[in-house]
Design an enzyme around this catalytic site. Structure first.
Site, PDB file in Angstrom:
ATOM      1  N   LYS A 235      14.388   1.457  -2.649  1.00  0.00           N
ATOM      2  CA  LYS A 235      14.939   1.605  -1.298  1.00  0.00           C
ATOM      3  C   LYS A 235      14.214   0.596  -0.386  1.00  0.00           C
ATOM      4  CE  LYS A 235      16.152   3.076   2.797  1.00  0.00           C
ATOM      5  NZ  LYS A 235      15.965   1.757   3.452  1.00  0.00           N
TER       6      LYS A 235
ATOM      7  N   GLY B 104       4.553   0.488   4.381  1.00  0.00           N
ATOM      8  CA  GLY B 104       5.202   0.524   5.692  1.00  0.00           C
ATOM      9  C   GLY B 104       4.240   1.026   6.743  1.00  0.00           C
TER      10      GLY B 104
ATOM     11  N   GLY C  44       4.201   6.753   6.555  1.00  0.00           N
ATOM     12  CA  GLY C  44       3.358   6.981   5.379  1.00  0.00           C
ATOM     13  C   GLY C  44       2.814   8.393   5.331  1.00  0.00           C
TER      14      GLY C  44
ATOM     15  N   GLU D  78       0.650   2.104   1.176  1.00  0.00           N
ATOM     16  CA  GLU D  78       0.044   0.870   1.665  1.00  0.00           C
ATOM     17  C   GLU D  78       0.502   0.725   3.115  1.00  0.00           C
ATOM     18  OE1 GLU D  78      -2.569  -1.041   1.060  1.00  0.00           O
ATOM     19  OE2 GLU D  78      -1.796  -0.830  -0.986  1.00  0.00           O
TER      20      GLU D  78
ATOM     21  N   CYS E 286       0.580  -7.104   7.033  1.00  0.00           N
ATOM     22  CA  CYS E 286      -0.428  -6.028   7.100  1.00  0.00           C
ATOM     23  C   CYS E 286      -1.802  -6.644   7.164  1.00  0.00           C
ATOM     24  CB  CYS E 286      -0.403  -5.141   5.858  1.00  0.00           C
ATOM     25  SG  CYS E 286       1.196  -4.681   5.338  1.00  0.00           S
TER      26      CYS E 286
ATOM     27  N   GLN F 143      11.273  -5.007  16.749  1.00  0.00           N
ATOM     28  CA  GLN F 143       9.941  -5.604  16.648  1.00  0.00           C
ATOM     29  C   GLN F 143       9.579  -6.302  17.950  1.00  0.00           C
ATOM     30  OE1 GLN F 143       8.005  -4.397  14.208  1.00  0.00           O
ATOM     31  NE2 GLN F 143       7.054  -6.408  14.402  1.00  0.00           N
TER      32      GLN F 143
ATOM     33  N   GLU G 212      -2.447  -1.343  15.615  1.00  0.00           N
ATOM     34  CA  GLU G 212      -1.722  -2.402  14.917  1.00  0.00           C
ATOM     35  C   GLU G 212      -0.507  -2.832  15.744  1.00  0.00           C
ATOM     36  OE1 GLU G 212       0.524  -1.584  11.254  1.00  0.00           O
ATOM     37  OE2 GLU G 212      -0.481  -3.335  10.399  1.00  0.00           O
TER      38      GLU G 212
HETATM   39  C1  UN1 Z   1       1.375  -7.711   3.576  1.00  0.00           C
HETATM   40  O1  UN1 Z   1       0.925  -8.193   4.578  1.00  0.00           O
HETATM   41  O2  UN1 Z   1       2.077  -6.702   3.626  1.00  0.00           O
HETATM   42  O3  UN1 Z   1      -2.387 -11.644   1.561  1.00  0.00           O
HETATM   43  C2  UN1 Z   1       1.172  -8.308   2.229  1.00  0.00           C
HETATM   44  C3  UN1 Z   1      -1.297 -11.823   2.079  1.00  0.00           C
HETATM   45  C4  UN1 Z   1      -0.053 -11.766   1.232  1.00  0.00           C
HETATM   46  C5  UN1 Z   1       0.402 -10.354   1.050  1.00  0.00           C
HETATM   47  C6  UN1 Z   1       0.478  -9.611   2.333  1.00  0.00           C
HETATM   48  N1  UN1 Z   1      -0.291 -12.390  -0.032  1.00  0.00           N
HETATM   49  O4  UN1 Z   1      -1.192 -12.025   3.256  1.00  0.00           O
END
Ligand code: UN1
Length: 495
Positions: free
Chosen positions: A176, A229, A234, A251, A285, A332, A384
């Site tokens: 999904k 997400g 989460g 994550e 992230c 966003q 964040e």
């Molecule tokens: C993410 O930000 O969700 O290290 C993953 C990094 C990428 C992966 C990021 N290779 O920024």
């Protein structure tokens, strides 16, 4: 006739559009044009997808892992052949600049290839017994049907992190994706289809996250959920999954600091900062969202930063000269602008801070790279934002830098620039998070290493690298007694 593709759900090896299904479209965040139309799935569709995955499971589980690996190797080859085309879809649907679109697909290729090789490992352990004529070992078994729920910011890499790892371990998958990158998800699934994955082993449902996510989590046949997400979703996934004691892997967010010490190579740190903070328009992230800057180099480094930020080119992400593309969606953009408004009240705006308008910008979701100077503790320095917004925090010492770095709810990535090797290793010890870079920015994870974080960044282990195998297997402990008589552990010891 629509000038964009109309895509179905992928269930049991077939693309299906259930009769009367409603549809949604995805749009290009650069110019507002439509990218594709997708089925807005329902719990009934989730049920069909889980049934397909459940039905396909015994045969896939029985397929030798190296044979599964051969299929994954083909998937990686298909992705390689289609890399440029898929990268353009990533850029058109999500807005990251084309070099990063290619990077996204490359990360998918690398990971699928890595997992193909894992088919010949999937190591267990052999462990001595306390008794004679007894052999003890562990083997790995799949969990069953797993749900992979993925975000839009790495719309080909992250789905593959989950799908390829789940599949090599012998699980079957219901995938999904985030709705606004459904075309990228479709590209991912068609690569598996083209590689000859048996029907039902991978299924795709598109549509509203809450409804479909809940249906997946509530289905008792789904044994594990892997989610990347936001932290609020989460938490819901975790609590809901707990009802059925599912394995939940999360994550979530980050508020990743880059510490720049007074002995740092400043030009190097500057390059890293620009890439870490404004690459992918800050929508990683792992994005560098805090610069924790030693007071001795504060003015000098910010002067250097001002000049470079002013020179960043915003615009069409398909143009190779563009440094920063639009953010991914109207939602966003709205959220980021709200944070910028908060920042204007509680901190000092140094650069940027505006949505770009006029001409070609009007149809897209562009935000200037933005830098705030702020004391530690403001909302923009702790929450964040997931956009091109950097908080700069002045510190007088390494100790204070670490205290500030750790004093947030997240613990994903971190970085320190210093030329003192002792201090670098101390930072590796001191920073409370899943990833630490020395003399490199907070982004740039490689697929053969574990990825993930501490505190509210996640739970359920790490993704990628060998730890991905932990995520998607159950360990079975096996005792083989070849003594031909009953031996009692803990009782017959020493005989
Ligand atoms: C993410 O930000 O969700 O290290 C993953 C990094 C990428 C992966 C990021 N290779 O920024």
């Amino acid at each position: 006739m629509a000038s964009y593709p109309e895509v179905g759900l992928f269930i049991g090896g077939k693309w299906v559009s259930p009769p009367g299904a409603s549809r949604f479209t995805t749009i290009n965040p650069t110019d507002g044009t439509t990218v594709g139309s997708f089925v807005s799935g329902t719990p009934k569709d989730v049920d069909a997808a889980v049934t397909a995955a459940f039905t396909a499971y015994p045969a896939w589980k029985a397929t030798p892992p190296p044979v599964r690996g051969e299929i994954l190797l083909k998937v990686s080859q298909v992705l390689k052949q289609r890399k440029e085309q898929i990268a353009r879809v990533v850029t058109q649907e999500m807005g990251k600049v084309i070099a990063e679109g290619r990077g996204d697909v490359q990360e998918a290729i690398d990971f699928v290839e890595y997992m193909a090789g894992e088919g010949r490992r999937l190591f267990g352990e052999t462990v001595p017994s306390e008794l004679r004529n007894k052999f003890c070992l562990t083997v790995r078994q799949p969990k069953g049907v797993v749900a992979c729920i993925t975000p839009w910011n790495f719309p080909t890499a992250i789905p593959n992190w989950k799908i390829a790892a789940a599949l090599i371990c012998g699980n079957t998958v219901v995938f999904k994706p985030a709705s606004n990158t459904s075309m990228c998800a479709t590209e991912v699934v068609t690569a598996y289809e083209a590689a000859g994955l048996p029907p039902g082993v991978l299924n795709l449902v598109t549509g509203p996250g809450g409804i479909l996510g809940n249906a997946l989590i509530d289905d008792p046949r789904v044994r594990a959920v892997s989610f990347t997400g936001g932290v609020d979703t989460g938490r819901t996934v975790n609590v809901r999954g707990a009802q059925d004691l599912k394995a939940v892997h999360l994550e979530l967010g980050g508020k990743n600091p880059m510490i720049v010490m007074d002995d740092a190579n400043l030009p190097l740190a500057l390059e890293g900062l620009l890439f870490g903070a404004f690459g992918t328009a800050g929508q990683r992230c792992t994005a560098t969202s805090r610069l924790i800057l030693h007071e001795k180099v504060y003015d000098q480094f910010l002067g250097m930063l001002d000049r470079r930020v002013a020179g960043l080119r915003l615009g069409d992400p398909l143009d190779p000269k563009t440094d920063v593309g639009p953010v991914a969606s109207a939602d966003q953009q709205k959220k980021i602008l709200e944070y910028i408004a908060i920042g204007r009240k509680e901190a000092k705006l140094r650069t940027g801070g505006n949505k770009l308008t006029g001409g070609a910008y009007d149809k897209g979701f562009f935000i200037e790279p933005t830098v705030f100077e702020t004391p530690h503790g403001t909302r923009i320095s702790k929450e964040e934002i997931f956009g091109p917004v950097l908080s700069v925090i002045k510190v007088p010492s390494y100790e204070e830098a670490v205290r500030v770095a750790n004093d947030v709810e997240y613990g994903l990535s971190s970085s320190i620039y210093t030329s003192d090797v002792n201090r670098a290793f101390r930072a590796v010890e001191d920073l409370e998070c899943g990833i630490t870079y020395v003399n490199a920015p907070t982004i740039g994870a490689e697929v053969q290493l574990p990825f993930g974080g501490t505190k509210h960044t996640g739970t359920g282990g790490r993704e990628a690298g060998s730890s991905a195998i932990e995520e998607f297997t159950e360990i079975k402990t096996v005792f083989v007694d070849f003594s031909n008589h009953l031996q009692k552990a803990q009782i017959d010891v020493g005989e």
